[in-house]
Write a protein that holds these residues in place. Structure first.
Motif, PDB file in Angstrom:
ATOM      1  N   LEU A 298     -19.487 -13.778  52.861  1.00 47.85           N
ATOM      2  CA  LEU A 298     -19.420 -12.810  51.687  1.00 47.85           C
ATOM      3  C   LEU A 298     -20.461 -11.570  52.655  1.00 47.85           C
ATOM      4  N   ASP A 299     -20.895 -12.888  53.309  1.00 47.41           N
ATOM      5  CA  ASP A 299     -22.125 -12.481  54.443  1.00 47.41           C
ATOM      6  C   ASP A 299     -21.882 -11.262  55.061  1.00 47.41           C
ATOM      7  N   THR A 300     -20.679 -11.942  55.854  1.00 48.10           N
ATOM      8  CA  THR A 300     -19.454 -11.391  57.111  1.00 48.10           C
ATOM      9  C   THR A 300     -19.166  -9.840  56.249  1.00 48.10           C
TER      10      THR A 300
ATOM     11  N   ARG B 174     -19.848 -22.482  49.520  1.00 49.00           N
ATOM     12  CA  ARG B 174     -20.667 -22.402  51.058  1.00 49.00           C
ATOM     13  C   ARG B 174     -19.175 -21.086  51.786  1.00 49.00           C
TER      14      ARG B 174
ATOM     15  N   ARG C  83     -19.942 -18.022  50.529  1.00 48.19           N
ATOM     16  CA  ARG C  83     -20.790 -17.335  50.765  1.00 48.19           C
ATOM     17  C   ARG C  83     -21.395 -16.710  52.314  1.00 48.19           C
ATOM     18  N   SER C  84     -20.392 -17.755  52.721  1.00 51.16           N
ATOM     19  CA  SER C  84     -20.403 -17.430  54.538  1.00 51.16           C
ATOM     20  C   SER C  84     -20.018 -15.728  54.903  1.00 51.16           C
TER      21      SER C  84
ATOM     22  N   ARG D 252     -21.941  -8.206  46.271  1.00 47.92           N
ATOM     23  CA  ARG D 252     -22.543  -9.218  46.908  1.00 47.92           C
ATOM     24  C   ARG D 252     -23.503 -10.084  45.904  1.00 47.92           C
TER      25      ARG D 252
END
Length: 410
Positions: free
Chosen positions: A311-313, A305, A308-309, A320
Motif C-alpha cells: 500500500l505504501d508503494t 505487514r 501495508r508495504s 489506503r
C-alpha cells in the motif's frame, strides 16, 4: 427408474444418457470434473450394445441385464437432481481400518463438495439378500460400502467438516437396509419397499448366538410393495466454518479502486486493463462480502505487514483509507503455520510467505480467502489440500488512473 427390456431400448437409453451427460458437462463453466470419464463409459456401453446388435458378440440376456448402463444412468440422474455438482466418478484416497491405503469412487460430489453420493441401480431384492449374506461369494453389501464411505469422508474434510454421505437407490431399497444406513448416518434417497423375511437368523448371526446354523434363506422384496419414497434433501445441512483467513491478494482486492467503481479505464498496463474489464462484467466485491458476512476475520502478521508495504508503494488515498478500515475489522494473529503446511516442499508456486499465510489459516481452522490459485494447486499436488475460497484478483490502481484513458459508464 424402470430397466429397459429389449436390446433396442437399451441402445436408445445409452444414446439419451450420452446426450444428458454431455449437457451436464457443457452447462458448467470450465466443464464438469469427471464429465469426460462419464461420457466415455457411456460410449463404451453403447459400442458394446451395437456389437451385440450386429451379432459380433454373443451374450446371454441375463448378462445384458447386468451391464453398467443401469449404474451409469443412476449417476446421470443423481447429477441432474443435485445442486452445486463439482465432479462425477471422483476417486478419493483414504486409509482403511487395517492401515492400508485404499481408493473410493464417489459417483457424484455435490453441494460444493459437502455431499458425496453413491448412485445404486441394483434391485432392492438383490441388495437385501446380499446384506443377509445370500449374495455371490465376495459380494459386498451396501452397509459395508457405507462404512467405507463414512471412513473416507472423515478423512476428506471440506472446510473442516466431513462431507455428508447420501445413497441414492434407483431400484428401491428394503426397509431394514434403509433403516440400518440411516442409523449409521447415511442419508437415503429412493423407494423404501417392504420385505417378506423368511425364517432364519439375523444378518451376521453365528451358531454360538443360539440362533441355529448361520444358513440364510433369500428374502422376497418387491418394488410393487413400496411403502415410502424419499427424495434428495432439498438442502444438505452443512456446518459452515465461522472463521476466515485473509491472504494478501484478498486484502488488496477488497480495497482496490477497481472494486469500487474505478474499472472504467484503459490503463497503460495490459494486466490492469484486463482486470478492469473482468470487474465490469463480474464485480468481485459482492462475492467477498457475502462470504465474509457474519464470520470472524483473521490475518497473520506477515500478511498484514506485507500488505501495508505494498500500500505504501502503490496505493492511492482511497485505497489506503479502505485498508485502514478493513484491518480494523480483522484479528491480526502471530504467524503460526500448521505442521502439514510446513511439510510442503518449496517451489516456484510455494514460497515461504504463502506457506506461512495458508498454514496459519490451517492452524486456525479457518477458510483462507485468496486469489493465489497457483499455490492452492501446487499444495494439492503435494497432497496438502487447504480449505480455501478462491476469487479473481484485483490490483491497486488508484494511483494509475491519472495516466489511464477513461471509458464511458453505461
Amino acid at each position: 427408474m424402470s430397466a429397459p427390456s429389449t436390446l433396442g431400448e437399451r441402445i436408445a437409453v445409452a444414446e439419451e444418457l450420452i446426450e444428458r451427460a454431455e449437457a451436464l458437462s457443457g452447462s458448467r463453466k470450465g466443464g464438469l470434473e469427471g464429465g469426460a470419464k462419464l461420457c466415455n463409459r457411456l460410449k463404451a456401453e453403447l459400442k458394446f450394445l451395437h456389437k451385440v446388435e450386429a451379432g459380433k458378440v454373443a451374450v446371454k440376456e441375463s448378462h445384458l441385464q447386468s451391464t453398467n448402463l443401469t449404474h451409469l444412468r443412476a449417476v446421470v440422474e443423481s447429477a441432474e437432481n443435485l445442486e452445486e455438482v463439482v465432479s462425477v466418478l471422483h476417486v478419493f484416497g483414504y486409509t482403511a481400518g487395517s492401515g492400508e491405503k485404499q481408493s473410493l469412487v464417489v459417483d457424484v460430489v455435490a453441494d460444493g463438495g459437502h455431499a458425496w453420493v453413491k448412485a445404486i441401480g441394483r434391485k432392492a431384492e438383490a441388495l437385501h439378500n446380499i446384506w443377509l449374506g445370500r449374495g455371490q461369494y465376495g459380494a459386498r453389501s451396501v452397509v459395508e460400502q457405507a462404512e467405507d464411505f463414512l471412513r473416507a469422508s472423515r478423512q476428506q474434510p471440506v472446510q473442516y467438516s466431513s462431507p455428508r454421505v447420501l445413497f441414492a437407490f434407483y431400484n428401491g431399497v428394503s426397509g431394514p437396509v434403509a433403516e440400518k444406513l440411516r442409523e449409521m448416518g447415511v442419508a437415503v434417497r429412493g423407494d423404501i419397499v417392504a420385505v417378506e423375511a423368511p425364517e432364519g437368523p439375523r444378518p451376521g448371526a453365528r451358531e454360538s448366538d443360539g440362533e441355529g446354523p448361520a444358513v440364510l434363506q433369500a428374502a422376497r422384496v418387491g418394488r410393487e410393495n413400496a411403502v415410502a419414497s424419499l427424495a434428495f434433501p432439498t438442502e444438505v445441512k452443512v456446518d459452515v466454518c465461522p472463521r476466515v483467513n485473509l491472504d494478501i491478494t484478498t486484502l488488496i482486492t477488497y480495497v482496490s479502486a477497481l472494486s469500487y467503481g474505478g474499472c472504467y479505464f484503459v490503463f497503460r498496463e495490459k494486466v490492469l486493463t484486463e482486470q478492469a474489464g473482468r470487474e465490469r462484467k463480474e464485480p468481485v466485491l459482492p462475492r467477498l462480502e457475502a462470504f465474509m458476512r457474519g464470520k470472524e476475520l483473521f490475518a497473520c502478521e506477515s500478511a498484514v505487514r506485507d500488505f501495508r508495504s505494498i500500500l505504501d508503494t502503490l496505493g492511492g488515498p482511497g485505497e489506503r483509507d479502505r485498508a485502514a478500515t478493513l484491518v480494523g475489522r480483522i484479528q491480526v494473529v502471530p504467524d503460526q503455520p500448521s505442521d502439514r503446511a510446513l511439510r510442503l516442499v518449496a517451489s516456484s508456486k510455494i514460497n515461504s510467505r504463502s506457506l506461512t499465510i495458508f498454514g496459519t489459516g490451517d492452524a486456525l481452522k479457518a477458510v483462507t480467502m485468496t486469489a493465489n490459485s497457483g499455490f492452492v494447486r501446487a499444495a494439492s499436488n503435494q497432497g496438502v489440500k487447504f480449505s480455501v475460497f478462491v476469487h479473481q484478483p484485483r490490483a491497486l490502481t488508484e494511483s494509475k488512473e491519472a495516466l489511464a484513458t477513461p471509458l464511458p459508464k453505461n
